[in-house]
Scaffold this motif. Structure first.
Motif, PDB file in Angstrom:
ATOM      1  N   ILE A  53       0.830  -1.212   0.000  1.00  0.00           N
ATOM      2  CA  ILE A  53       0.000   0.000   0.000  1.00  0.00           C
ATOM      3  C   ILE A  53       0.858   1.253   0.000  1.00  0.00           C
ATOM      4  O   ILE A  53       0.546   2.238  -0.667  1.00  0.00           O
ATOM      5  CB  ILE A  53      -0.938  -0.006   1.240  1.00  0.00           C
ATOM      6  CG1 ILE A  53      -1.853  -1.232   1.191  1.00  0.00           C
ATOM      7  CG2 ILE A  53      -1.728   1.279   1.340  1.00  0.00           C
ATOM      8  CD1 ILE A  53      -2.613  -1.493   2.489  1.00  0.00           C
ATOM      9  N   GLY A  54       1.942   1.211   0.774  1.00  0.00           N
ATOM     10  CA  GLY A  54       2.791   2.386   0.846  1.00  0.00           C
ATOM     11  C   GLY A  54       3.723   2.310   2.032  1.00  0.00           C
ATOM     12  O   GLY A  54       3.715   1.347   2.798  1.00  0.00           O
ATOM     13  N   MET A  86       3.330   2.073  -5.438  1.00  0.00           N
ATOM     14  CA  MET A  86       2.841   0.875  -6.087  1.00  0.00           C
ATOM     15  C   MET A  86       4.024  -0.068  -6.236  1.00  0.00           C
ATOM     16  O   MET A  86       5.104   0.352  -6.639  1.00  0.00           O
ATOM     17  CB  MET A  86       2.267   1.240  -7.461  1.00  0.00           C
ATOM     18  CG  MET A  86       1.448   0.115  -8.076  1.00  0.00           C
ATOM     19  SD  MET A  86       0.814   0.538  -9.729  1.00  0.00           S
ATOM     20  CE  MET A  86      -0.585   1.532  -9.304  1.00  0.00           C
ATOM     21  N   THR A  87       3.832  -1.340  -5.887  1.00  0.00           N
ATOM     22  CA  THR A  87       4.935  -2.288  -6.036  1.00  0.00           C
ATOM     23  C   THR A  87       5.174  -2.564  -7.518  1.00  0.00           C
ATOM     24  O   THR A  87       4.300  -2.339  -8.358  1.00  0.00           O
ATOM     25  CB  THR A  87       4.632  -3.631  -5.349  1.00  0.00           C
ATOM     26  OG1 THR A  87       3.513  -4.239  -6.007  1.00  0.00           O
ATOM     27  CG2 THR A  87       4.328  -3.450  -3.869  1.00  0.00           C
ATOM     28  N   LYS A  88       6.347  -3.082  -7.813  1.00  0.00           N
ATOM     29  CA  LYS A  88       6.701  -3.378  -9.202  1.00  0.00           C
ATOM     30  C   LYS A  88       5.729  -4.401  -9.808  1.00  0.00           C
ATOM     31  O   LYS A  88       5.321  -4.283 -10.960  1.00  0.00           O
ATOM     32  CB  LYS A  88       8.139  -3.911  -9.253  1.00  0.00           C
ATOM     33  CG  LYS A  88       8.718  -3.938 -10.650  1.00  0.00           C
ATOM     34  CD  LYS A  88      10.203  -4.302 -10.609  1.00  0.00           C
ATOM     35  CE  LYS A  88      10.779  -4.396 -12.013  1.00  0.00           C
ATOM     36  NZ  LYS A  88      12.215  -4.751 -11.985  1.00  0.00           N
ATOM     37  N   GLY A  91      -1.887   7.815 -11.109  1.00  0.00           N
ATOM     38  CA  GLY A  91      -1.329   8.768 -10.146  1.00  0.00           C
ATOM     39  C   GLY A  91      -0.364   8.098  -9.184  1.00  0.00           C
ATOM     40  O   GLY A  91       0.734   8.597  -8.917  1.00  0.00           O
ATOM     41  N   ARG A  92      -0.760   6.942  -8.680  1.00  0.00           N
ATOM     42  CA  ARG A  92       0.078   6.263  -7.693  1.00  0.00           C
ATOM     43  C   ARG A  92       1.380   5.766  -8.317  1.00  0.00           C
ATOM     44  O   ARG A  92       2.443   5.856  -7.710  1.00  0.00           O
ATOM     45  CB  ARG A  92      -0.695   5.094  -7.065  1.00  0.00           C
ATOM     46  CG  ARG A  92      -0.131   4.670  -5.738  1.00  0.00           C
ATOM     47  CD  ARG A  92      -1.047   3.719  -5.012  1.00  0.00           C
ATOM     48  NE  ARG A  92      -2.325   4.340  -4.698  1.00  0.00           N
ATOM     49  CZ  ARG A  92      -3.418   3.660  -4.334  1.00  0.00           C
ATOM     50  NH1 ARG A  92      -3.396   2.354  -4.244  1.00  0.00           N
ATOM     51  NH2 ARG A  92      -4.529   4.311  -4.066  1.00  0.00           N
ATOM     52  N   LEU A  93       1.279   5.272  -9.550  1.00  0.00           N
ATOM     53  CA  LEU A  93       2.474   4.757 -10.218  1.00  0.00           C
ATOM     54  C   LEU A  93       3.467   5.885 -10.513  1.00  0.00           C
ATOM     55  O   LEU A  93       4.658   5.755 -10.215  1.00  0.00           O
ATOM     56  CB  LEU A  93       2.063   4.025 -11.508  1.00  0.00           C
ATOM     57  CG  LEU A  93       3.150   3.414 -12.380  1.00  0.00           C
ATOM     58  CD1 LEU A  93       4.141   2.601 -11.575  1.00  0.00           C
ATOM     59  CD2 LEU A  93       2.518   2.552 -13.473  1.00  0.00           C
ATOM     60  N   GLU A  97      -2.946  14.292  -6.251  1.00  0.00           N
ATOM     61  CA  GLU A  97      -3.670  13.703  -5.129  1.00  0.00           C
ATOM     62  C   GLU A  97      -2.771  12.729  -4.361  1.00  0.00           C
ATOM     63  O   GLU A  97      -2.778  12.708  -3.130  1.00  0.00           O
ATOM     64  CB  GLU A  97      -4.911  12.987  -5.642  1.00  0.00           C
ATOM     65  CG  GLU A  97      -5.817  12.510  -4.524  1.00  0.00           C
ATOM     66  CD  GLU A  97      -7.116  11.911  -5.051  1.00  0.00           C
ATOM     67  OE1 GLU A  97      -7.652  12.418  -6.064  1.00  0.00           O
ATOM     68  OE2 GLU A  97      -7.585  10.928  -4.460  1.00  0.00           O
ATOM     69  N   GLN A  98      -1.995  11.938  -5.084  1.00  0.00           N
ATOM     70  CA  GLN A  98      -1.116  10.970  -4.422  1.00  0.00           C
ATOM     71  C   GLN A  98       0.057  11.668  -3.731  1.00  0.00           C
ATOM     72  O   GLN A  98       0.549  11.187  -2.721  1.00  0.00           O
ATOM     73  CB  GLN A  98      -0.586   9.952  -5.440  1.00  0.00           C
ATOM     74  CG  GLN A  98      -1.678   9.115  -6.088  1.00  0.00           C
ATOM     75  CD  GLN A  98      -2.341   8.126  -5.139  1.00  0.00           C
ATOM     76  OE1 GLN A  98      -1.700   7.580  -4.254  1.00  0.00           O
ATOM     77  NE2 GLN A  98      -3.632   7.904  -5.310  1.00  0.00           N
TER      78      GLN A  98
END
Lengths: 282, 282
Positions: B56-57, B75-77, B119-121, B150-151
């Motif tokens: 998650i982070g 984000m994990t690979k 966004g997270r990536l 946002e992230q």
């Protein structure tokens, strides 16, 4: 390996918050955490209580083997008042008055924190209503549409005055602007909205409401239904061309001397009248 | 009333997820839940473990009376590969090829689910770097900028070719487009970006990179620093006018016969090379 309750609670909270309005099956959680469905049900009871007590949202649980949980975010009336008051304070600033009676809002509408709350507040009005898509007009409305769509977990579509070559085939309507009575055109890519969709129209700023009326007629061309219209700010006008809308704030500017007067919009009546008991308190 | 651990875990998860990259003090949680700081510290240990195990982070905890917790989503690979593969599949469709070698992406960039992951990536690349603002060019880049902002929990700013009257005073630069070598103008409202900001530039689609180069020169006018540039899709071009960028997918279209070839972009090397151990696995 069986997951501990504490770890499940953390991950289930994250999982449901990321998927508003989506029914997640008990089976999904049971497999993911290698836990009994009875344990998952107990976890969901804890989540439901905390979500309610903290004013986070509604967690509906459907019991039984085919059951699951669906999270619908909302904002309580008390949190909404605190947030709208902060919005009023941020915007009540004479340097924001721009030529033509417009108000500078781009900084507010570029802050994820404000946008997330704007989205959650507007989505609260449709707590019990299905919505298929959020529609807005380019370009200032886009962040508002995205924020509302995120809380509803549905796509958003952007209608434009000038369609770029990159949009493909479009549907278009002509409409008369509310104040200056000019004839304008609104276009939307054909493939961006399924026919017959239930559409929520949003925008950043509304004066007479001509653009919203134009978007409503575009929804009709797609054989859809307008569920509602919501704007962050409404300006003061002599005559409004639409009757039903929700506004978070009301802005009255005097372009001659640059005076601005910002107050709450009609959101309290529009959003909270029907959820008086459910959302009254934390 | 003292809050139970289970309720604290649910609400702390929600609270931290809503506030990426923000240091939240132990005191805040202790007062909110009427619980001892030692209990809060134990809760944070559980959150930290679950956030890491579930990809998650990063939850950084600073011990002691003045300590707190800061959540940075990543984000994990493995999750990134799965997501980019789904993006490639969604876009690898010949009906998406538009005149001029452009590709129809509006539906993808109107879905909160895709946007949240985009966004997270993109934010993952800047896991350890401070960023003050995200910049994009109107109008297609706006949803991408909002999702990344946002992230990162920072404001995003929108530069325009045609500044509307509602923007107020602006700063502008001229730039040469990458392919057609036309002279264009980019403008940004003066008050929307503080001088000296560390800026991440993002866009939906990049061909030669002229617009990104234009935005970079605008950042310089604001005496700022470009931290990086990231796009959802890069097209195939003979000559690229920028050297460093991150792309999630690579799109090669043939406008004559409408053939499209979609592959992964350079994200794996750009984003994951430096976090090999930290983000390799769940």
């Amino acid at each position: 390996m069986k997951t501990r309750r504490s770890d499940r609670l953390v991950d289930m909270t994250r999982y449901l918050l990321e998927r508003p309005r989506t029914l997640v099956s008990l089976t999904h959680f049971a497999e993911e955490y290698e836990s009994a469905k009875s344990s998952i049900s107990e976890d969901l009871t804890i989540l439901k209580r905390t979500f309610r007590e903290r004013g986070i949202g509604l967690l509906e649980t459907i019991p039984g083997a085919a059951g699951g949980a669906r999270f619908t975010p909302y904002m309580t009336k008390a949190d909404a008042k605190e947030f709208v008051d902060s919005l009023v304070n941020a915007i009540d600033d004479e340097t924001r008055v721009l030529p033509g009676g417009y108000v500078y809002l781009s900084d507010i509408l570029g802050q994820p924190w404000f946008l997330q709350r704007i989205g959650r507040l507007i989505a609260t009005q449709y707590l019990r209503e299905p919505i298929d898509a959020v529609m807005t007009a380019a370009t200032k409305g886009v962040p508002v549409a995205q924020a509302v769509a995120e809380q509803l977990n549905v796509p958003f579509v952007i209608v434009r005055n000038d369609t770029k070559v990159t949009e493909g085939p479009t549907m278009s309507v002509n409409y008369v602007t509310g104040q200056s009575q000019r004839l304008e055109k609104l276009e939307l890519s054909r493939r961006s909205l399924p026919m017959g969709s239930r559409v929520l129209i949003v925008d950043d700023f509304m004066k007479a409401g001509g653009t919203i009326r134009g978007m409503a007629s575009l929804v009709k061309e797609f054989e859809g239904q307008v569920v509602g219209a919501a704007v962050v700010a409404e300006g003061r006008v002599e005559h409004r061309v639409i009757d039903e809308y929700t506004s978070l704030i009301h802005v009255d500017t005097n372009k001659d001397d640059g005076i601005i007067n910002v107050t709450s919009g009609n959101y309290a009546d529009e959003i909270y009248a029907k959820f008086e008991e459910e959302l009254e308190s934390k």
